[in-house]
Design an enzyme around this catalytic site. Sequence first.
Site, PDB file in Angstrom:
ATOM      1  N   SER A  21      -6.617  -3.512  13.659  1.00 29.30           N
ATOM      2  CA  SER A  21      -7.924  -3.823  13.046  1.00 29.30           C
ATOM      3  C   SER A  21      -8.509  -4.822  14.062  1.00 29.30           C
ATOM      4  O   SER A  21      -7.762  -6.088  14.130  1.00 29.30           O
ATOM      5  CB  SER A  21      -7.858  -4.435  11.438  1.00 29.30           C
ATOM      6  OG  SER A  21      -8.903  -5.381  11.390  1.00 29.30           O
ATOM      7  N   TYR A  51      -3.530 -10.169   5.610  1.00 29.61           N
ATOM      8  CA  TYR A  51      -3.922  -9.016   6.166  1.00 29.61           C
ATOM      9  C   TYR A  51      -4.343  -8.820   7.589  1.00 29.61           C
ATOM     10  O   TYR A  51      -3.560  -8.096   8.173  1.00 29.61           O
ATOM     11  CB  TYR A  51      -5.368  -8.598   5.356  1.00 29.61           C
ATOM     12  CG  TYR A  51      -6.063  -7.240   6.059  1.00 29.61           C
ATOM     13  CD1 TYR A  51      -5.412  -5.995   5.488  1.00 29.61           C
ATOM     14  CD2 TYR A  51      -7.029  -7.140   6.972  1.00 29.61           C
ATOM     15  CE1 TYR A  51      -5.946  -4.777   6.076  1.00 29.61           C
ATOM     16  CE2 TYR A  51      -7.544  -6.119   7.303  1.00 29.61           C
ATOM     17  CZ  TYR A  51      -6.898  -4.916   6.745  1.00 29.61           C
ATOM     18  OH  TYR A  51      -7.496  -3.542   7.488  1.00 29.61           O
ATOM     19  N   GLY A 105      -8.798   7.910   6.830  1.00 30.20           N
ATOM     20  CA  GLY A 105      -7.390   8.732   7.366  1.00 30.20           C
ATOM     21  C   GLY A 105      -7.516   9.946   6.587  1.00 30.20           C
ATOM     22  O   GLY A 105      -6.994  11.007   7.129  1.00 30.20           O
ATOM     23  N   GLY A 135      -9.886   7.176   2.325  1.00 26.57           N
ATOM     24  CA  GLY A 135     -10.694   6.346   3.318  1.00 26.57           C
ATOM     25  C   GLY A 135     -10.697   7.532   4.624  1.00 26.57           C
ATOM     26  O   GLY A 135     -10.915   8.642   4.864  1.00 26.57           O
ATOM     27  N   GLY A 165      -1.215   7.278   5.037  1.00 28.19           N
ATOM     28  CA  GLY A 165      -2.619   6.586   4.834  1.00 28.19           C
ATOM     29  C   GLY A 165      -3.546   8.010   5.208  1.00 28.19           C
ATOM     30  O   GLY A 165      -4.591   7.817   5.487  1.00 28.19           O
ATOM     31  N   ALA A 166      -3.253   9.113   4.796  1.00 30.50           N
ATOM     32  CA  ALA A 166      -3.976  10.341   4.837  1.00 30.50           C
ATOM     33  C   ALA A 166      -4.889  10.704   3.373  1.00 30.50           C
ATOM     34  O   ALA A 166      -5.466  11.726   3.427  1.00 30.50           O
ATOM     35  CB  ALA A 166      -2.976  11.404   5.451  1.00 30.50           C
ATOM     36  N   THR A 167      -4.464   9.969   2.489  1.00 28.11           N
ATOM     37  CA  THR A 167      -5.110  10.593   1.255  1.00 28.11           C
ATOM     38  C   THR A 167      -6.375   9.926   0.809  1.00 28.11           C
ATOM     39  O   THR A 167      -6.748  10.137  -0.296  1.00 28.11           O
ATOM     40  CB  THR A 167      -3.915  10.297   0.146  1.00 28.11           C
ATOM     41  OG1 THR A 167      -3.577   8.615   0.142  1.00 28.11           O
ATOM     42  CG2 THR A 167      -2.732  10.926   0.283  1.00 28.11           C
TER      43      THR A 167
HETATM   44  N1  LIG Z   1     -11.744  -0.081   6.146  1.00 26.90           N
HETATM   45  C1  LIG Z   1     -11.899  -0.958   7.071  1.00 26.90           C
HETATM   46  O1  LIG Z   1     -12.811  -1.405   7.490  1.00 26.90           O
HETATM   47  C2  LIG Z   1     -10.734  -1.001   8.157  1.00 26.90           C
HETATM   48  C3  LIG Z   1     -10.926  -1.800   8.984  1.00 26.90           C
HETATM   49  C4  LIG Z   1      -9.886  -2.029   9.997  1.00 26.90           C
HETATM   50  C5  LIG Z   1      -8.721  -1.414   9.721  1.00 26.90           C
HETATM   51  N2  LIG Z   1      -8.548  -0.610   8.586  1.00 26.90           N
HETATM   52  C6  LIG Z   1      -7.137  -0.080   8.419  1.00 26.90           C
HETATM   53  O2  LIG Z   1      -7.603   1.234   8.352  1.00 26.90           O
HETATM   54  C7  LIG Z   1      -6.361   1.874   7.378  1.00 26.90           C
HETATM   55  C8  LIG Z   1      -7.046   2.675   6.283  1.00 26.90           C
HETATM   56  O3  LIG Z   1      -7.825   2.018   5.646  1.00 26.90           O
HETATM   57  P1  LIG Z   1      -9.186   2.655   4.731  1.00 26.90           P
HETATM   58  O4  LIG Z   1     -10.157   1.543   4.916  1.00 26.90           O
HETATM   59  O5  LIG Z   1      -9.121   4.023   5.125  1.00 26.90           O
HETATM   60  O6  LIG Z   1      -8.519   2.217   3.363  1.00 26.90           O
HETATM   61  P2  LIG Z   1      -7.974   3.078   2.049  1.00 26.90           P
HETATM   62  O7  LIG Z   1      -9.322   4.235   1.836  1.00 26.90           O
HETATM   63  O8  LIG Z   1      -7.531   2.359   0.772  1.00 26.90           O
HETATM   64  O9  LIG Z   1      -6.758   4.112   2.526  1.00 26.90           O
HETATM   65  C9  LIG Z   1      -5.414   3.433   2.572  1.00 26.90           C
HETATM   66  C10 LIG Z   1      -4.383   4.604   2.654  1.00 26.90           C
HETATM   67  O10 LIG Z   1      -3.147   3.729   2.618  1.00 26.90           O
HETATM   68  C11 LIG Z   1      -2.325   4.501   1.570  1.00 26.90           C
HETATM   69  N3  LIG Z   1      -1.500   3.532   1.094  1.00 26.90           N
HETATM   70  C12 LIG Z   1      -1.849   2.058   0.627  1.00 26.90           C
HETATM   71  N4  LIG Z   1      -0.618   1.517  -0.084  1.00 26.90           N
HETATM   72  C13 LIG Z   1       0.431   2.335   0.348  1.00 26.90           C
HETATM   73  C14 LIG Z   1       1.862   2.439   0.057  1.00 26.90           C
HETATM   74  N5  LIG Z   1       2.349   1.438  -0.697  1.00 26.90           N
HETATM   75  N6  LIG Z   1       2.403   3.643   0.276  1.00 26.90           N
HETATM   76  C15 LIG Z   1       1.698   4.594   0.659  1.00 26.90           C
HETATM   77  N7  LIG Z   1       0.674   4.782   1.260  1.00 26.90           N
HETATM   78  C16 LIG Z   1      -0.104   3.628   0.788  1.00 26.90           C
HETATM   79  C17 LIG Z   1      -3.397   4.759   0.417  1.00 26.90           C
HETATM   80  O11 LIG Z   1      -2.945   5.626  -0.321  1.00 26.90           O
HETATM   81  P3  LIG Z   1      -3.294   6.135  -1.698  1.00 26.90           P
HETATM   82  O12 LIG Z   1      -4.362   7.207  -1.527  1.00 26.90           O
HETATM   83  O13 LIG Z   1      -2.051   6.413  -2.598  1.00 26.90           O
HETATM   84  O14 LIG Z   1      -3.988   4.796  -2.330  1.00 26.90           O
HETATM   85  C18 LIG Z   1      -4.393   5.339   1.627  1.00 26.90           C
HETATM   86  O15 LIG Z   1      -4.080   6.800   1.887  1.00 26.90           O
HETATM   87  C19 LIG Z   1      -5.581   0.899   6.936  1.00 26.90           C
HETATM   88  O16 LIG Z   1      -4.373   0.541   7.926  1.00 26.90           O
HETATM   89  C20 LIG Z   1      -6.654  -0.508   7.123  1.00 26.90           C
HETATM   90  O17 LIG Z   1      -5.856  -1.615   7.287  1.00 26.90           O
HETATM   91  C21 LIG Z   1      -9.530  -0.364   7.650  1.00 26.90           C
END
Ligand SMILES: NC(=O)c1ccc[n+]([C@@H]2O[C@H](COP(=O)([O-])OP(=O)(O)OC[C@H]3O[C@@H](n4cnc5c(N)ncnc54)[C@H](OP(=O)(O)O)[C@@H]3O)[C@@H](O)[C@H]2O)c1
Length: 317
Positions: A142, A185, A30, A28, A24-26
């Site tokens: 989360s 989720y 991360g 958001g 998840g480094a690519t």
């Molecule tokens: N945003 C929020 O409000 C929030 C709140 C609480 C917790 N979170 C948690 O925070 C984490 C990061 O979320 P974010 O909001 O930054 O979302 P994001 O921008 O969608 O980033 C998600 C990351 O996960 C990777 N990913 C998704 N499916 C994958 C797969 N099948 N294999 C490998 N990598 C995969 C994505 O890679 P690609 O670049 O290839 O898509 C991307 O790097 C998640 O675990 C999420 O549940 C988020």
Amino acid sequence: MSVGRGIWNRGREEDDAMRIVMTGATAGFGLDAAERLVEAGRALVVGARNPRALPPSLAGRVDARALDLDRFASVREFAASLEGERPIDALVLNAGLQLSRPETGAESFERTFAVNHLAHFLLLDLVQPLLAPSGRVVLTGSGTHDPEEGTPVTPPVHANAEWLAFPDRDPTAERSVRKAAFRAYSSSKLANIMTAREAARRYPHLSVMSYDPGYVPWTGLGRANGRVLSALASMVVPLLIKKDRSSTIPRSGAFLAALACDDRYAACRGEYFSVRGTELKKLDPSVLARDDEACRALWDDSARLLGMGRTGIGRGE
Ligand SMILES: NC(=O)c1ccc[n+]([C@@H]2O[C@H](COP(=O)([O-])OP(=O)(O)OC[C@H]3O[C@@H](n4cnc5c(N)ncnc54)[C@H](OP(=O)(O)O)[C@@H]3O)[C@@H](O)[C@H]2O)c1
């Protein structure tokens, strides 16, 4: 497959740098955390679905290797690529997805649970022996895991791995498709937090913690709902939730980077850290997440779903 070894501009200094493996480094927050870690001179191995198309800020600066968490063979290949290399100082399990309706994933389990929990559980098991003696593990959970938080996301009602993997067997299953997707989720994030607590018990030599980044608008998490709805949520949700529960990409990225490498988090034993306003606070997770027996059962049942043996899980014995 590892493309990183070919394209990463690896210098002598990386041999001494703290070595961090991250999902998840690519995108958001991360991505923000990864950029900070690279800037700070850490050697980053990034598991990415498309390692040849990294964000420009990471391209050529990290060791990117193929990892699709939807396919467990890919998880095993990624973990195998790390064997025989120098020990890993930190494993950051941050990838995640949120769907608009429950789906069956590539491994025939419900996709949200499989990608967010089972794949990371498998990766943790496979990489754990490759961690440095005092290595650390960070799992992104989360606040939606906790019914008492009252978030707009339908909260979990249990942590039964079989029911989460096969929702058609779950007598408590939500009838509304949208609520069922939300619950899939929040339950997967509960599983991340419970895994951190149980991993701390099973691997007492490691520092293990879970992380709630708060609500972070403008990431890719809502992409299954389409651009318009996702943008609308990014604008509206911060107005609806408690003020201190809304964060930003730089703030949540900075805290994730700190959890991965700051000395002050070097001796964690399953603690849960949550972004509250401008602070990162150590808090109690939900009542269910604190249930040691439920954590143990989730671990054992997840191992069983993955066909792992009772000992040395992940070796396919
Ligand atoms: N945003 C929020 O409000 C929030 C709140 C609480 C917790 N979170 C948690 O925070 C984490 C990061 O979320 P974010 O909001 O930054 O979302 P994001 O921008 O969608 O980033 C998600 C990351 O996960 C990777 N990913 C998704 N499916 C994958 C797969 N099948 N294999 C490998 N990598 C995969 C994505 O890679 P690609 O670049 O290839 O898509 C991307 O790097 C998640 O675990 C999420 O549940 C988020």
